[in-house]
Design a protein around this motif. Structure first.
Motif, PDB file in Angstrom:
ATOM      1  N   HIS A  63       0.796  -1.214   0.000  1.00  0.00           N
ATOM      2  CA  HIS A  63       0.000   0.000   0.000  1.00  0.00           C
ATOM      3  C   HIS A  63       0.834   1.273   0.000  1.00  0.00           C
ATOM      4  O   HIS A  63       0.287   2.384   0.180  1.00  0.00           O
ATOM      5  N   TRP A  64       2.153   1.185  -0.169  1.00  0.00           N
ATOM      6  CA  TRP A  64       3.029   2.348  -0.355  1.00  0.00           C
ATOM      7  C   TRP A  64       3.580   2.312  -1.784  1.00  0.00           C
ATOM      8  O   TRP A  64       3.569   1.250  -2.444  1.00  0.00           O
ATOM      9  N   PRO A  65       4.089   3.428  -2.300  1.00  0.00           N
ATOM     10  CA  PRO A  65       4.496   3.467  -3.714  1.00  0.00           C
ATOM     11  C   PRO A  65       5.722   2.633  -4.052  1.00  0.00           C
ATOM     12  O   PRO A  65       5.955   2.331  -5.224  1.00  0.00           O
ATOM     13  N   GLU A  66       6.514   2.271  -3.036  1.00  0.00           N
ATOM     14  CA  GLU A  66       7.759   1.535  -3.298  1.00  0.00           C
ATOM     15  C   GLU A  66       7.603   0.023  -3.196  1.00  0.00           C
ATOM     16  O   GLU A  66       8.557  -0.729  -3.430  1.00  0.00           O
ATOM     17  N   VAL A  67       6.417  -0.452  -2.849  1.00  0.00           N
ATOM     18  CA  VAL A  67       6.235  -1.873  -2.525  1.00  0.00           C
ATOM     19  C   VAL A  67       6.555  -2.774  -3.719  1.00  0.00           C
ATOM     20  O   VAL A  67       6.212  -2.481  -4.860  1.00  0.00           O
ATOM     21  N   MET A  68       7.232  -3.874  -3.428  1.00  0.00           N
ATOM     22  CA  MET A  68       7.405  -4.937  -4.402  1.00  0.00           C
ATOM     23  C   MET A  68       7.192  -6.274  -3.683  1.00  0.00           C
ATOM     24  O   MET A  68       7.117  -6.335  -2.448  1.00  0.00           O
ATOM     25  N   VAL A  69       7.038  -7.329  -4.455  1.00  0.00           N
ATOM     26  CA  VAL A  69       6.958  -8.670  -3.898  1.00  0.00           C
ATOM     27  C   VAL A  69       8.072  -9.501  -4.502  1.00  0.00           C
ATOM     28  O   VAL A  69       8.600  -9.171  -5.571  1.00  0.00           O
ATOM     29  N   THR A  70       8.421 -10.568  -3.786  1.00  0.00           N
ATOM     30  CA  THR A  70       9.534 -11.422  -4.211  1.00  0.00           C
ATOM     31  C   THR A  70       9.041 -12.857  -4.333  1.00  0.00           C
ATOM     32  O   THR A  70       8.361 -13.366  -3.431  1.00  0.00           O
ATOM     33  N   TYR A  71       9.409 -13.503  -5.438  1.00  0.00           N
ATOM     34  CA  TYR A  71       8.996 -14.892  -5.680  1.00  0.00           C
ATOM     35  C   TYR A  71      10.224 -15.780  -5.748  1.00  0.00           C
ATOM     36  O   TYR A  71      11.169 -15.500  -6.494  1.00  0.00           O
ATOM     37  N   ASP A  72      10.220 -16.836  -4.933  1.00  0.00           N
ATOM     38  CA  ASP A  72      11.296 -17.830  -4.937  1.00  0.00           C
ATOM     39  C   ASP A  72      10.898 -18.972  -5.851  1.00  0.00           C
ATOM     40  O   ASP A  72       9.930 -19.698  -5.571  1.00  0.00           O
ATOM     41  N   THR A  73      11.623 -19.146  -6.952  1.00  0.00           N
ATOM     42  CA  THR A  73      11.259 -20.152  -7.951  1.00  0.00           C
ATOM     43  C   THR A  73      11.503 -21.575  -7.470  1.00  0.00           C
ATOM     44  O   THR A  73      10.855 -22.507  -7.946  1.00  0.00           O
ATOM     45  N   ALA A  74      12.418 -21.764  -6.530  1.00  0.00           N
ATOM     46  CA  ALA A  74      12.754 -23.123  -6.082  1.00  0.00           C
ATOM     47  C   ALA A  74      11.651 -23.722  -5.220  1.00  0.00           C
ATOM     48  O   ALA A  74      11.183 -24.837  -5.471  1.00  0.00           O
ATOM     49  N   ASP A  75      11.232 -22.989  -4.202  1.00  0.00           N
ATOM     50  CA  ASP A  75      10.209 -23.504  -3.286  1.00  0.00           C
ATOM     51  C   ASP A  75       8.831 -22.929  -3.562  1.00  0.00           C
ATOM     52  O   ASP A  75       7.888 -23.195  -2.823  1.00  0.00           O
ATOM     53  N   LYS A  76       8.715 -22.136  -4.624  1.00  0.00           N
ATOM     54  CA  LYS A  76       7.422 -21.579  -5.062  1.00  0.00           C
ATOM     55  C   LYS A  76       6.770 -20.747  -3.963  1.00  0.00           C
ATOM     56  O   LYS A  76       5.588 -20.896  -3.646  1.00  0.00           O
ATOM     57  N   VAL A  77       7.567 -19.857  -3.404  1.00  0.00           N
ATOM     58  CA  VAL A  77       7.115 -19.019  -2.299  1.00  0.00           C
ATOM     59  C   VAL A  77       6.960 -17.584  -2.779  1.00  0.00           C
ATOM     60  O   VAL A  77       7.883 -17.021  -3.379  1.00  0.00           O
ATOM     61  N   LEU A  78       5.795 -16.992  -2.499  1.00  0.00           N
ATOM     62  CA  LEU A  78       5.588 -15.570  -2.760  1.00  0.00           C
ATOM     63  C   LEU A  78       5.710 -14.812  -1.446  1.00  0.00           C
ATOM     64  O   LEU A  78       4.919 -15.014  -0.523  1.00  0.00           O
ATOM     65  N   PHE A  79       6.730 -13.973  -1.355  1.00  0.00           N
ATOM     66  CA  PHE A  79       6.882 -13.072  -0.220  1.00  0.00           C
ATOM     67  C   PHE A  79       6.106 -11.815  -0.593  1.00  0.00           C
ATOM     68  O   PHE A  79       6.564 -11.010  -1.406  1.00  0.00           O
ATOM     69  N   SER A 117      -1.026 -14.371 -10.663  1.00  0.00           N
ATOM     70  CA  SER A 117      -1.742 -15.486 -11.299  1.00  0.00           C
ATOM     71  C   SER A 117      -0.857 -16.249 -12.274  1.00  0.00           C
ATOM     72  O   SER A 117      -1.136 -17.410 -12.606  1.00  0.00           O
ATOM     73  N   GLY A 118       0.213 -15.625 -12.742  1.00  0.00           N
ATOM     74  CA  GLY A 118       1.138 -16.296 -13.658  1.00  0.00           C
ATOM     75  C   GLY A 118       2.227 -17.082 -12.962  1.00  0.00           C
ATOM     76  O   GLY A 118       3.087 -17.672 -13.636  1.00  0.00           O
ATOM     77  N   LEU A 119       2.201 -17.109 -11.628  1.00  0.00           N
ATOM     78  CA  LEU A 119       3.215 -17.814 -10.847  1.00  0.00           C
ATOM     79  C   LEU A 119       2.642 -19.075 -10.237  1.00  0.00           C
ATOM     80  O   LEU A 119       1.467 -19.120  -9.858  1.00  0.00           O
ATOM     81  N   ASP A 120       3.461 -20.082 -10.107  1.00  0.00           N
ATOM     82  CA  ASP A 120       3.076 -21.324  -9.427  1.00  0.00           C
ATOM     83  C   ASP A 120       3.402 -21.144  -7.948  1.00  0.00           C
ATOM     84  O   ASP A 120       4.559 -21.241  -7.540  1.00  0.00           O
ATOM     85  N   ILE A 121       2.394 -20.869  -7.135  1.00  0.00           N
ATOM     86  CA  ILE A 121       2.608 -20.477  -5.747  1.00  0.00           C
ATOM     87  C   ILE A 121       2.177 -21.599  -4.800  1.00  0.00           C
ATOM     88  O   ILE A 121       1.020 -22.019  -4.803  1.00  0.00           O
ATOM     89  N   ALA A 122       3.125 -22.061  -3.981  1.00  0.00           N
ATOM     90  CA  ALA A 122       2.831 -23.084  -2.974  1.00  0.00           C
ATOM     91  C   ALA A 122       2.720 -22.480  -1.578  1.00  0.00           C
ATOM     92  O   ALA A 122       2.099 -23.077  -0.696  1.00  0.00           O
ATOM     93  N   TYR A 123       3.351 -21.309  -1.381  1.00  0.00           N
ATOM     94  CA  TYR A 123       3.311 -20.626  -0.088  1.00  0.00           C
ATOM     95  C   TYR A 123       3.139 -19.130  -0.328  1.00  0.00           C
ATOM     96  O   TYR A 123       3.747 -18.566  -1.249  1.00  0.00           O
ATOM     97  N   VAL A 124       2.334 -18.496   0.518  1.00  0.00           N
ATOM     98  CA  VAL A 124       2.248 -17.030   0.549  1.00  0.00           C
ATOM     99  C   VAL A 124       2.732 -16.586   1.917  1.00  0.00           C
ATOM    100  O   VAL A 124       2.152 -16.955   2.941  1.00  0.00           O
ATOM    101  N   CYS A 125       3.800 -15.806   1.929  1.00  0.00           N
ATOM    102  CA  CYS A 125       4.433 -15.351   3.167  1.00  0.00           C
ATOM    103  C   CYS A 125       4.265 -13.839   3.292  1.00  0.00           C
ATOM    104  O   CYS A 125       5.066 -13.074   2.743  1.00  0.00           O
ATOM    105  N   PRO A 126       3.237 -13.375   4.004  1.00  0.00           N
ATOM    106  CA  PRO A 126       3.027 -11.940   4.171  1.00  0.00           C
ATOM    107  C   PRO A 126       3.872 -11.378   5.305  1.00  0.00           C
ATOM    108  O   PRO A 126       4.509 -12.122   6.063  1.00  0.00           O
ATOM    109  N   LEU A 127       3.830 -10.067   5.445  1.00  0.00           N
ATOM    110  CA  LEU A 127       4.586  -9.412   6.508  1.00  0.00           C
ATOM    111  C   LEU A 127       3.810  -9.318   7.820  1.00  0.00           C
ATOM    112  O   LEU A 127       4.381  -8.975   8.854  1.00  0.00           O
ATOM    113  N   HIS A 128       2.507  -9.579   7.786  1.00  0.00           N
ATOM    114  CA  HIS A 128       1.696  -9.661   9.001  1.00  0.00           C
ATOM    115  C   HIS A 128       0.794 -10.889   8.900  1.00  0.00           C
ATOM    116  O   HIS A 128       0.212 -11.147   7.849  1.00  0.00           O
TER     117      HIS A 128
END
Length: 399
Positions: free
Chosen positions: A148-164, A217-228
Motif C-alpha cells: 500500500h506504499w508506492p515503493e512496494v514490491m513482492v519477491t517470488y522464490d522459484t525453487a520452493d514456489k514461495v511468494l513473499f 496469477s502467472g506464478l506457481d505459488i505453494a506458499y504465501v508469506c506476508p509481513l503480518h
C-alpha cells in the motif's frame, strides 16, 4: 533464546508478535496483537526477506543469528520500507556490515529518508521481473506500487514456489507457535481480521491490488508469506478469491449492514425496528453497529463485506452526528463503491443529517441510494413505521 520455525528446508521464519500494542499505526485497534514477519533463505548465498518493528527486534536478531548458524548474511531484500518492517534495517547494517540491500529505486529514496548510512553504496537496485540467484534458489522481483506504499514490491522464490507478498495477504493478530494459516484455523474461522486489515490498510488501492493479483496469477505459488499474520500453504485460492472481491469493491455477501448514531435512543429504535422487519421479510444476514461504540475500522471492514448498507443518524449541530460523519468520510477515503444504501435521518427541530449523508455517499462511485427514506422527529411515530416498511421493502426486493 531463539524462536524460529522452518517453512521449507531452506526458508526460516524469523518473526515475532506484539501483544501489548493497542493501536496499529496508532489508529486501528488490535485486541489480538499483531505479528511482524521476516524470513531467511539459506543457500550458497543467504537472503533476509525484510526486517521487523523495533518492538520485536531483540527476538528477531536472536532468531537471525541462530538461523544463520555462523554463515554470513549476504543480502537483505526490502519489499516494503514502512517502519514496522524496516525500523531495524539500520541495525542489520551495523551487525552485518558486508550485507547488500536489494531494493527498487523508489525504496532507495525512502531508505535515505529514514536512515543516514550510505545507501547508494549498499543497495543493489532491481527492476520489474529481474532475478537474483542465491544458488538453488532464484528470487524474482515484481513491483506492487500502492499496495500500500508506492515503493512496494513482492519477491517470488522459484525453487520452493514461495511468494513473499509484503503487506498483501496480511492479517491482524499475533502468532503464537502456529505460524501457518491451516494451523490457526483458516479458512474455516473466516476472514474478518484479514478483511479488516485489507479494507483499512490497502482498501483505497483496489485497482493496484487487482494488478498485483494478475501478476501473481502467472506464478506457481505453494506458499504465501506476508509481513503480518499467518503463512498460507493450503487453501490459498480461498484467500485470493477474497482479494479479488475486495480489490474490485464487490461485496462478499448479500446482507445488510446497519450503522447508527443515536443520542437519546430514537434513531437506534428506528434502526432496530428496520432490522426486525428485514428479518421478518427473510433478510437475516444482518449486522448492526453503534458508531459511537464501535471503532470505524470494524465498520469499514463490514462495509466491504455486505451488499447493502443503512446509515441512520441524528442531526447534530445542524450537521451529521460527529462519529457518523467520521465513518462516512472514512468509507469515502477508502474508495468504497458498488453498494445499495438506505438512509434514516433524525432531527428534533431541523433535520439535516439525511441530506448531508446523501452528499457524502453521492461522492462515491456506483452507490445506489434508495428513494425510500425514514424521516424522524425525535422519536418513532406511527407515520414513521410506514416509512420504515417502505425502506424494508426496497431493500428486501434485492434479495
Amino acid at each position: 533464546m531463539h524462536c524460529t520455525r522452518n517453512i521449507t528446508n531452506d526458508i526460516v521464519y524469523l518473526g515475532g508478535s506484539d501483544r501489548r500494542l493497542a493501536l496499529f499505526e496508532n489508529v486501528f485497534p488490535i485486541p489480538n496483537g499483531v505479528s511482524y514477519n521476516a524470513y531467511l533463505i539459506k543457500d550458497e548465498k543467504t537472503a533476509l526477506l525484510d526486517t521487523v518493528d523495533k518492538s520485536v527486534s531483540e527476538l528477531f536478531f536472536e532468531n537471525l543469528e541462530f538461523a544463520l548458524d555462523g554463515k554470513a548474511l549476504d543480502y537483505v531484500v526490502v519489499n516494503h520500507m514502512e517502519p514496522d518492517h524496516c525500523a531495524t534495517l539500520g541495525e542489520v547494517i551495523l551487525r552485518y556490515p558486508q550485507v547488500k540491500i536489494v531494493c527498487n529505486a523508489k525504496t532507495l529514496t525512502m531508505i535515505k529518508q529514514f536512515f543516514t548510512f550510505d545507501a547508494d553504496e549498499r543497495c543493489q537496485i532491481v527492476k520489474e521481473g529481474e532475478s537474483l540467484t542465491l544458488g538453488k534458489h532464484t528470487l524474482q522481483f515484481y513491483m506492487a506500487p500502492m499496495v500500500h506504499w508506492p515503493e512496494v514490491m513482492v519477491t517470488y522464490d522459484t525453487a520452493d514456489k514461495v511468494l513473499f507478498s509484503a503487506d498483501a495477504f496480511g492479517t491482524f493478530g499475533a502468532l503464537g507457535g502456529a505460524i501457518f494459516a491451516d494451523e490457526c484455523g483458516y479458512p474455516q474461522k473466516g476472514f474478518d481480521e484479514a478483511r479488516r486489515y485489507y479494507s483499512n490498510i490497502v482498501g483505497k488501492y483496489g485497482m493496484q491490488t487487482l494488478s498485483l493479483l494478475k501478476k501473481a496469477s502467472g506464478l506457481d505459488i505453494a506458499y504465501v508469506c506476508p509481513l503480518h499474520g499467518p503463512i498460507w500453504r493450503k487453501d490459498i485460492g480461498a484467500f485470493v478469491e477474497k482479494y479479488q472481491l475486495w480489490g474490485a469493491y464487490e461485496p462478499e455477501e448479500k446482507g445488510v449492514l446497519i450503522a447508527y448514531a443515536s443520542v437519546y435512543g430514537g434513531t437506534q429504535n428506528a434502526a432496530e425496528i428496520l432490522a426486525s422487519k428485514l428479518a421478518d421479510a427473510g433478510v437475516t444476514n444482518l449486522a448492526m453497529y453503534d458508531v459511537s461504540v464501535t471503532d470505524p475500522s470494524y465498520i469499514v471492514s463490514e462495509a466491504f463485506r455486505f451488499s447493502h448498507i443503512v446509515f441512520a443518524s441524528t442531526t447534530y449541530n445542524n450537521g451529521i452526528f460527529c462519529n457518523m460523519e467520521t465513518l462516512l468520510h472514512d468509507l469515502a477515503a477508502h474508495a468504497l463503491k458498488n453498494r445499495t444504501v438506505g438512509i434514516i435521518q433524525n432531527g428534533s427541530w431541523a433535520p439535516q443529517s439525511g441530506k448531508l449523508m446523501r452528499e457524502i455517499i453521492g461522492s462515491m462511485q456506483n452507490m445506489q441510494i434508495l428513494d425510500a427514506c425514514v424521516n424522524l422527529r425525535s422519536t418513532v411515530k406511527p407515520e414513521n413505521l410506514t416509512e420504515i416498511d417502505a425502506l424494508c421493502e426496497a431493500i428486501a426486493a434485492d434479495f
